[in-house]
Enzyme design. Structure first.
Site, PDB file in Angstrom:
ATOM      1  N   CYS A   1      -5.441   6.111 -13.507  1.00 42.94           N
ATOM      2  CA  CYS A   1      -5.300   6.754 -14.819  1.00 42.94           C
ATOM      3  C   CYS A   1      -5.668   8.236 -14.717  1.00 42.94           C
ATOM      4  CB  CYS A   1      -6.199   6.042 -15.831  1.00 42.94           C
ATOM      5  SG  CYS A   1      -6.159   6.803 -17.450  1.00 42.94           S
TER       6      CYS A   1
ATOM      7  N   CYS B   1      -7.612   9.640 -17.713  1.00 41.30           N
ATOM      8  CA  CYS B   1      -9.018   9.217 -17.792  1.00 41.30           C
ATOM      9  C   CYS B   1      -9.869   9.968 -16.769  1.00 41.30           C
ATOM     10  CB  CYS B   1      -9.185   7.725 -17.496  1.00 41.30           C
ATOM     11  SG  CYS B   1      -7.967   6.658 -18.226  1.00 41.30           S
ATOM     12  N   ASP B   2      -9.360  10.098 -15.545  1.00 38.32           N
ATOM     13  CA  ASP B   2     -10.199  10.570 -14.435  1.00 38.32           C
ATOM     14  C   ASP B   2      -9.836  11.959 -13.911  1.00 38.32           C
ATOM     15  OD1 ASP B   2     -11.389   8.063 -14.547  1.00 38.32           O
ATOM     16  OD2 ASP B   2      -9.969   7.204 -13.126  1.00 38.32           O
TER      17      ASP B   2
END
Ligand code: NAP
Length: 326
Positions: A151, A154-155
């Protein structure tokens, strides 16, 4: 007993919840995570949902959920462990012919066993979506969360100023490369063929980015690193030549796997594990419907997921109205 339990609160499930509530059904939406939205939560930008160009995926999910809340839809956080049919009545022949190839009587309803107890319902809408496919190469599992990610939104922030690799050639991989390019020094986009699968508009955008290098005809063979990802070993499938890319992050975007383990025991699935159902979203098990990414279909986007949710509830209303189930 509920008229319908909607399993999953991604775009398909939330659309279904809205349609069910407006139709006056006693409906419950089950969600595995505390946050509604499913995969769209991890999408930086959704640029093909009519009327909301360029909306952030998180914001779109919030809008869907706020709409459902405004109508008073019922939600519960619970994980479905198994489903069993409540033994059947003699089914409506017309309905069975339309939706079933199981040949048996229509179930009277279903009992969902969840980690929060049992729930009884006349029908189920499976809208549990899909999860990320894995590369299944050495280092992927060992370094997951230590530079290996599924992701980018997200990261990605952890890799500001660093060099990363994205693997895949579909919408997700290309979107991830575009997103990462905003903060990373360099992004390698590694694709196993010489042509991307992603939408043309995304291809054009990624190819114009000076800090994205597309490595064609190449597969990832091994991710290496001690405590963190340090390099990615790749192989050109045409020449057989192997090389090592010094990267600190590897983002895997090689497709999705339908979350159909529980419902696949009741209804027919296609060869890839998606629940087999047409536009009416009826599966081979009477009373069980499928919407969104879990359904076998051609185009998996937010707009087709929300359409499924609406179609499924329309079919469920017909199912409940016919026969003696209501
Ligand atoms: P996808 O469209 O199935 O693409 C997967 C990509 O990974 C393909 O390019 C495939 O290569 C490659 N791949 C598969 N297995 C691989 C392996 N073992 N090693 C290396 N490469 C591998 O999946 P996705 O990009 O995750 O998207 C999932 C679905 O969501 C799609 O239907 C997509 O259209 C949809 N989506 C839509 C949007 C949007 O509308 N904005 C955004 C995101 C996702 P090949 O090309 O050679 O098969």
């Amino acid at each position: 007993m509920y008229d319908v339990v909607i399993a999953g609160s991604g775009p398909a499930g939330l659309s279904a919840a809205i349609y069910a509530q407006r139709a006056g059904l006693k409906a419950l939406t089950l969600e595995k995570n505390p946050m509604s939205g499913g995969q769209v939560l991890n999408t930086y930008e959704v640029d093909n949902y009519p009327g909301l160009p360029g909306i952030n995926g998180f914001d779109l999910a919030e809008k869907f959920r706020a709409h459902a809340d405004k109508l008073g839809c019922e939600f519960k956080e619970a994980q479905i462990l198994s489903v069993r049919e409540i033994a059947g009545r003699e089914g409506n022949a017309q309905l069975q012919a339309a939706s079933s190839d199981c040949g048996g009587p229509c179930p009277k309803g279903f009992v969902l066993e969840t980690d929060q107890g049992e729930i009884e319902t006349k029908t189920i809408l499976a809208a549990t979506g899909a999860t990320h496919a894995k590369l299944k190469i050495p280092g992927e599992e060992e370094l997951a969360g230590m530079g290996v990610s599924y992701c980018a939104t997200c990261d990605g922030a952890f890799f500001r100023g660093k060099v990363t690799a994205v693997i895949g050639g579909g919408d997700v991989a290309v979107e991830d490369a575009i997103f990462l390019a905003r903060g990373c020094e360099k992004v390698y986009l590694i694709h196993r063929r010489d042509e991307l699968r992603a939408a043309a508009v995304l291809q054009k955008e990624v190819m114009a980015l000076p800090n994205v290098e597309i490595i064609w005809d190449t597969v990832a063979e091994r991710i290496e690193g001690q405590e963190q990802v340090e390099s990615l070993q790749v192989k050109n499938v045409k020449t057989g030549e192997k090389s090592s890319l010094p990267v600190q992050g590897v983002f895997v975007g090689v497709g999705i796997i339908p979350s159909s383990e529980v419902f696949g025991k009741l209804a027919r699935c296609d060869e890839k594990g998606y629940l087999a159902a047409g536009e009416d979203c009826a599966t081979s098990c009477p009373g069980l419907y499928a919407a969104g990414d879990i359904r076998g279909k051609k185009l998996r986007q937010v707009v087709t997921a929300v359409a499924d949710g609406a179609n499924a509830i329309t079919s469920i209303l017909e199912y409940l109205a016919q026969g003696d189930i209501r």
